[in-house]
Design a protein around this motif. Structure first.
Motif, PDB file in Angstrom:
ATOM      1  N   ASN A 178       0.799  -1.228   0.000  1.00  0.00           N
ATOM      2  CA  ASN A 178       0.000   0.000   0.000  1.00  0.00           C
ATOM      3  C   ASN A 178       0.831   1.277   0.000  1.00  0.00           C
ATOM      4  OD1 ASN A 178      -2.499  -1.283  -0.072  1.00  0.00           O
ATOM      5  ND2 ASN A 178      -2.499  -1.585   2.130  1.00  0.00           N
ATOM      6  N   ARG A 179       2.150   1.146   0.033  1.00  0.00           N
ATOM      7  CA  ARG A 179       3.009   2.333  -0.064  1.00  0.00           C
ATOM      8  C   ARG A 179       2.874   2.960  -1.445  1.00  0.00           C
ATOM      9  NH1 ARG A 179       8.899   0.973   1.029  1.00  0.00           N
ATOM     10  NH2 ARG A 179       9.052   3.059   0.216  1.00  0.00           N
ATOM     11  N   ARG A 180       3.274   4.201  -1.546  1.00  0.00           N
ATOM     12  CA  ARG A 180       3.192   4.909  -2.826  1.00  0.00           C
ATOM     13  C   ARG A 180       4.052   4.205  -3.893  1.00  0.00           C
ATOM     14  NH1 ARG A 180       4.267  11.260  -3.617  1.00  0.00           N
ATOM     15  NH2 ARG A 180       2.019  11.414  -3.651  1.00  0.00           N
ATOM     16  N   ALA A 181       5.250   3.811  -3.528  1.00  0.00           N
ATOM     17  CA  ALA A 181       6.140   3.102  -4.454  1.00  0.00           C
ATOM     18  C   ALA A 181       6.650   1.835  -3.752  1.00  0.00           C
ATOM     19  CB  ALA A 181       7.301   3.986  -4.867  1.00  0.00           C
ATOM     20  N   PRO A 182       5.853   0.754  -3.780  1.00  0.00           N
ATOM     21  CA  PRO A 182       6.263  -0.461  -3.067  1.00  0.00           C
ATOM     22  C   PRO A 182       7.515  -1.091  -3.670  1.00  0.00           C
ATOM     23  CG  PRO A 182       4.222  -0.826  -4.298  1.00  0.00           C
ATOM     24  CD  PRO A 182       4.577   0.607  -4.450  1.00  0.00           C
ATOM     25  N   ASP A 183       8.347  -1.610  -2.802  1.00  0.00           N
ATOM     26  CA  ASP A 183       9.564  -2.309  -3.207  1.00  0.00           C
ATOM     27  C   ASP A 183       9.186  -3.771  -3.463  1.00  0.00           C
ATOM     28  OD1 ASP A 183      11.973  -3.615  -3.434  1.00  0.00           O
ATOM     29  OD2 ASP A 183      12.876  -2.677  -1.673  1.00  0.00           O
ATOM     30  N   GLN A 184       9.144  -4.151  -4.721  1.00  0.00           N
ATOM     31  CA  GLN A 184       8.691  -5.494  -5.086  1.00  0.00           C
ATOM     32  C   GLN A 184       9.611  -6.588  -4.545  1.00  0.00           C
ATOM     33  OE1 GLN A 184       5.722  -6.285  -6.329  1.00  0.00           O
ATOM     34  NE2 GLN A 184       5.307  -4.097  -6.185  1.00  0.00           N
ATOM     35  N   PHE A 185      10.900  -6.296  -4.418  1.00  0.00           N
ATOM     36  CA  PHE A 185      11.827  -7.289  -3.871  1.00  0.00           C
ATOM     37  C   PHE A 185      11.549  -7.517  -2.392  1.00  0.00           C
ATOM     38  CE2 PHE A 185      14.244  -5.799  -7.589  1.00  0.00           C
ATOM     39  CZ  PHE A 185      14.390  -7.024  -8.227  1.00  0.00           C
ATOM     40  N   LYS A 186      11.224  -6.444  -1.688  1.00  0.00           N
ATOM     41  CA  LYS A 186      10.876  -6.566  -0.273  1.00  0.00           C
ATOM     42  C   LYS A 186       9.574  -7.349  -0.118  1.00  0.00           C
ATOM     43  CE  LYS A 186      10.442  -3.847   3.928  1.00  0.00           C
ATOM     44  NZ  LYS A 186      10.532  -2.519   4.518  1.00  0.00           N
ATOM     45  N   VAL A 187       8.607  -7.070  -0.982  1.00  0.00           N
ATOM     46  CA  VAL A 187       7.327  -7.789  -0.951  1.00  0.00           C
ATOM     47  C   VAL A 187       7.568  -9.279  -1.177  1.00  0.00           C
ATOM     48  CG1 VAL A 187       5.099  -8.100  -2.107  1.00  0.00           C
ATOM     49  CG2 VAL A 187       5.941  -5.797  -1.647  1.00  0.00           C
ATOM     50  N   MET A 188       8.384  -9.602  -2.166  1.00  0.00           N
ATOM     51  CA  MET A 188       8.667 -11.014  -2.451  1.00  0.00           C
ATOM     52  C   MET A 188       9.360 -11.686  -1.279  1.00  0.00           C
ATOM     53  SD  MET A 188       9.661 -11.346  -6.515  1.00  0.00           S
ATOM     54  CE  MET A 188      11.263 -10.642  -6.257  1.00  0.00           C
ATOM     55  N   ALA A 189      10.322 -10.990  -0.656  1.00  0.00           N
ATOM     56  CA  ALA A 189      11.036 -11.569   0.482  1.00  0.00           C
ATOM     57  C   ALA A 189      10.092 -11.794   1.663  1.00  0.00           C
ATOM     58  CB  ALA A 189      12.190 -10.650   0.891  1.00  0.00           C
ATOM     59  N   LEU A 190       9.214 -10.838   1.919  1.00  0.00           N
ATOM     60  CA  LEU A 190       8.246 -10.989   3.005  1.00  0.00           C
ATOM     61  C   LEU A 190       7.293 -12.154   2.741  1.00  0.00           C
ATOM     62  CD1 LEU A 190       7.401  -7.226   3.646  1.00  0.00           C
ATOM     63  CD2 LEU A 190       8.472  -8.796   5.291  1.00  0.00           C
ATOM     64  N   LYS A 191       6.841 -12.257   1.503  1.00  0.00           N
ATOM     65  CA  LYS A 191       5.928 -13.351   1.149  1.00  0.00           C
ATOM     66  C   LYS A 191       6.627 -14.704   1.270  1.00  0.00           C
ATOM     67  CE  LYS A 191       2.647 -11.002  -1.857  1.00  0.00           C
ATOM     68  NZ  LYS A 191       2.070 -10.969  -3.216  1.00  0.00           N
ATOM     69  N   ARG A 192       7.907 -14.750   0.892  1.00  0.00           N
ATOM     70  CA  ARG A 192       8.670 -15.990   1.014  1.00  0.00           C
ATOM     71  C   ARG A 192       8.796 -16.413   2.474  1.00  0.00           C
ATOM     72  NH1 ARG A 192      13.199 -14.315  -1.604  1.00  0.00           N
ATOM     73  NH2 ARG A 192      12.074 -14.018  -3.520  1.00  0.00           N
TER      74      ARG A 192
END
Length: 61
Positions: A24-38
């Motif tokens: 939900n951030r203005r510019a989400p960091d997709q690598f961070k999202v992937m790491a969190l999901k992993r």
């Protein structure tokens, strides 16, 4: 419910919230999202191993 199961459940919820915040951030960091999901998936797998039937009571998230 064991203490380990409870802690893993709490961690799963915290990771879920972190994923939501990052997305939900203005510019989400997709690598961070992937790491969190992993990490969240690893925790879910650990929880599944701790349940007698394998995946009882864990939502598909």
């Amino acid at each position: 419910m064991t203490a380990r199961f409870y802690k893993l459940t709490e961690l799963h919820e915290k990771l879920d919230e972190a994923v939501r915040r990052e997305i939900n951030r203005r510019a989400p960091d997709q690598f961070k999202v992937m790491a969190l999901k992993r990490r969240k998936l690893r925790v879910r797998d650990l929880l599944a191993r701790l349940t007698p039937t394998g995946r009882q009571g864990i939502p598909n998230t």
